[in-house]
Scaffold this active site. Structure first.
Site, PDB file in Angstrom:
ATOM      1  N   TYR A  16       0.829  -1.215   0.000  1.00  0.00           N
ATOM      2  CA  TYR A  16       0.000   0.000   0.000  1.00  0.00           C
ATOM      3  C   TYR A  16       0.865   1.269   0.000  1.00  0.00           C
ATOM      4  CZ  TYR A  16      -4.392  -2.402   0.458  1.00  0.00           C
ATOM      5  OH  TYR A  16      -5.498  -3.158   0.203  1.00  0.00           O
ATOM      6  N   TYR A 146     -14.604  -4.186   3.250  1.00  0.00           N
ATOM      7  CA  TYR A 146     -13.255  -4.605   2.893  1.00  0.00           C
ATOM      8  C   TYR A 146     -12.990  -5.961   3.531  1.00  0.00           C
ATOM      9  CZ  TYR A 146      -8.247  -5.090   2.645  1.00  0.00           C
ATOM     10  OH  TYR A 146      -6.990  -5.579   2.397  1.00  0.00           O
ATOM     11  N   ASP A 253     -17.125 -10.886   9.176  1.00  0.00           N
ATOM     12  CA  ASP A 253     -15.685 -10.699   9.077  1.00  0.00           C
ATOM     13  C   ASP A 253     -15.237  -9.854  10.267  1.00  0.00           C
ATOM     14  OD1 ASP A 253     -13.136  -9.893   8.548  1.00  0.00           O
ATOM     15  OD2 ASP A 253     -13.505  -9.241   6.481  1.00  0.00           O
ATOM     16  N   LYS A 282      -5.876 -10.867  12.442  1.00  0.00           N
ATOM     17  CA  LYS A 282      -5.269  -9.693  13.092  1.00  0.00           C
ATOM     18  C   LYS A 282      -5.008  -9.878  14.595  1.00  0.00           C
ATOM     19  CE  LYS A 282      -6.051  -6.196   9.683  1.00  0.00           C
ATOM     20  NZ  LYS A 282      -7.179  -5.985   8.787  1.00  0.00           N
TER      21      LYS A 282
HETATM   22  C1  LIG Z   1      -7.301  -6.536   7.293  1.00  0.00           C
HETATM   23  C2  LIG Z   1      -8.597  -7.131   7.006  1.00  0.00           C
HETATM   24  C3  LIG Z   1      -8.705  -8.289   6.216  1.00  0.00           C
HETATM   25  C4  LIG Z   1      -7.526  -8.935   5.551  1.00  0.00           C
HETATM   26  O1  LIG Z   1      -6.606  -9.449   6.450  1.00  0.00           O
HETATM   27  P1  LIG Z   1      -5.115  -9.742   5.944  1.00  0.00           P
HETATM   28  O2  LIG Z   1      -4.483 -10.460   7.092  1.00  0.00           O
HETATM   29  O3  LIG Z   1      -4.501  -8.414   5.662  1.00  0.00           O
HETATM   30  O4  LIG Z   1      -5.228 -10.579   4.738  1.00  0.00           O
HETATM   31  C5  LIG Z   1      -9.956  -8.839   6.056  1.00  0.00           C
HETATM   32  N1  LIG Z   1     -11.047  -8.265   6.597  1.00  0.00           N
HETATM   33  C6  LIG Z   1     -10.972  -7.170   7.349  1.00  0.00           C
HETATM   34  C7  LIG Z   1     -12.214  -6.610   7.950  1.00  0.00           C
HETATM   35  C8  LIG Z   1      -9.750  -6.528   7.549  1.00  0.00           C
HETATM   36  O5  LIG Z   1      -9.681  -5.405   8.244  1.00  0.00           O
END
Ligand SMILES: *Cc1c(COP(=O)(O)O)cnc(C)c1O
Length: 457
Positions: A16, A146, A253, A282
């Site tokens: 990025y 996202y 998600d 994360k």
């Molecule tokens: C960061 C993120 C992802 C992707 O995770 P990566 O480990 O970067 O592939 C998916 N969904 C959400 C809501 C995110 O914030």
């Protein structure tokens, strides 16, 4: 140090990042970290106000976590996860199921957020195919959602700046209007002064297309990359009711929102709903190692269960699935939540953060103030009355980012959104420092703007 940075720019390509920008703003060379602080080689230090891209939970280099990893690494570093298993994965699976709630009974591990989402997409798709619903092939997301940068996750995301270029590679998905109250797509004056037209719009799409839809995919309550957009719990509840009515899965998600960031273990715990799939990454390892998990219901798992010859197997996996060191640090991180004190503290600090940011609403160029838990966001606008945004080229966020760095803050913006995404371990004096200096960075920016000076480079 200069030579090291030269080598960085010679050999590396950062995510990025427009690498040409690195001539004016070279990457900051971090040597070590402790608690909330990142220490740079030039003697400067920074508060990790962005939780190192939304993943750090307990601050950096917590001895309990480091020791757990070291112990695990010495005992079992890695082992394949097909045909083999190990104690840390088993224990972590059990803990995640306990924490998530009643109906999510099975855990599938992977190694990042995008894969956690891809796993859910493929499971949902295969589930409906096996159930004979061959027309169910599409997914429905939000137009500012996202879900990651792999092609499947991208197809589902709506952040055009990231995706536009790759559109021809993506599979078609359906997008519902984002419940973005400050810029309500239905022209309403905000939550409480509307009839949840956004949920109605979602309902209309489901009514029309449910026969073709496997799942609705949502980030619960906070669309992070889409601009730290916070939406009312009522929308999430409506989405659950609608998906149930129309026989469509609900995939949540929680990659960015999980593990306490919003003041609850998971953001969907702010409601009484339960999803069919839960995607985690994360914060799962407290922000230390890459890891992912996809939870689903027992009855969905059961649809994949049968004799090998029935071809119900889920043919999907990643090399580092259930890596023992990552599993162990995830478990150790969860221990730090056990007595409930941590989340109580988060809620107290969250209230303070919300009130203090609310005070900034009166400042010039601050169009909206929003947040949830330890996430607080300020939307910069050129005109507060008309909500006219700054243009893409103006990059007010970049100016504030530089001002932030001078004050030991990482205010890495998302377009015109300046935000704080704080580790759960942030202490009250740190919080006060961070908020005071965020205000000062923005004040400096607005003084300059008002004096008619454009971005300094
Ligand atoms: C960061 C993120 C992802 C992707 O995770 P990566 O480990 O970067 O592939 C998916 N969904 C959400 C809501 C995110 O914030």
């Amino acid at each position: 140090m200069k030579e090291k940075i030269d080598d960085d720019l010679k050999y590396l390509w950062h995510p990025y990042t427009q690498m040409k920008d690195c001539r004016a703003d070279p990457p900051i060379f971090i040597e070590r970290a402790c608690g909330l602080k990142l220490f740079a080689a030039d003697g400067n230090w920074y508060y990790d106000t962005i939780s190192s891209w939304w993943c750090n939970i307990h601050g950096h280099c917590r001895p309990e976590l480091i020791n757990a990893m070291a112990g695990q690494a010495a005992q079992l570093d890695h082992v394949l996860f097909a045909g083999f298993t190990h104690p840390a994965a088993i224990e972590l699976g059990r803990r995640l199921v306990e924490l998530a709630g009643r109906s999510l009974g099975k855990v599938f591990f992977s190694d990042n957020g995008s894969t956690a989402v891809e796993t859910a997409l493929k499971m949902s798709f295969q589930y409906w195919q096996s159930a004979g619903k061959h027309e169910k092939r599409r997914f429905l997301g939000l137009d500012l959602g996202y879900h990651g940068d792999t092609v499947g996750a991208m197809s589902l995301s709506g952040v055009d700046l990231f995706n536009e270029r790759f559109r021809p590679l993506m599979f078609p998905t359906l997008k519902a209007p984002t419940p973005y109250c400050y810029r309500c797509p239905f022209g309403k004056k905000g939550y409480g002064r509307c009839s949840l037209e956004c949920a109605e719009a979602l309902g209309k799409i489901l009514h029309r297309e449910h026969g073709n839809i496997c799942a609705v995919v949502l980030e619960p309550l906070l669309l992070a990359a889409g601009g730290m957009v916070v939406y009312p719990a009522e929308y999430l509840k409506a989405a659950r009711r609608l998906t149930e009515t129309y026989g469509v899965h609900l995939i949540l998600d929680e990659v960015a929102t999980g593990f306490g960031r919003t003041g609850r273990m998971f953001a969907f715990h702010h409601t009484d709903i339960e999803p069919d799939f839960l995607c985690l990454s994360k914060g799962i390892t407290a922000g230390i190692l890459p890891f992912g998990a996809t939870l689903t219901r027992d009855d969905i798992y059961d649809a994949f269960y049968g004799d090998y010859s029935e071809k119900k197997t889920f043919f999907h996996g990643h090399t580092y699935t259930a890596n023992p060191i990552a599993s162990k640090v995830a478990l150790e991180s969860l221990k730090l939540f056990e007595d409930g004190v941590l989340l109580e503290g988060v809620r107290r600090k969250a209230a303070y953060l919300r009130d203090s940011l609310e005070d900034l609403r009166q400042m010039p160029f601050i169009g909206d103030v929003r947040g949830i838990g330890l996430v607080g966001a300020l939307e910069l606008v050129r005109n507060k009355d008309t909500k006219e945004p700054f243009s893409f080229e103006e990059r007010p966020g970049l100016e504030i980012y530089r001002e932030g760095l001078r004050r030991h803050l990482i205010l890495r913006p998302l377009g015109n959104i300046v935000y704080l995404y704080l580790p759960l371990s942030v202490r009250q004096p740190e919080l006060e420092y961070i908020i005071r200096n965020t205000r000062e960075a923005i004040e400096t920016f607005s003084r300059r703007r008002k004096a008619g000076k454009a971005a300094v480079t």
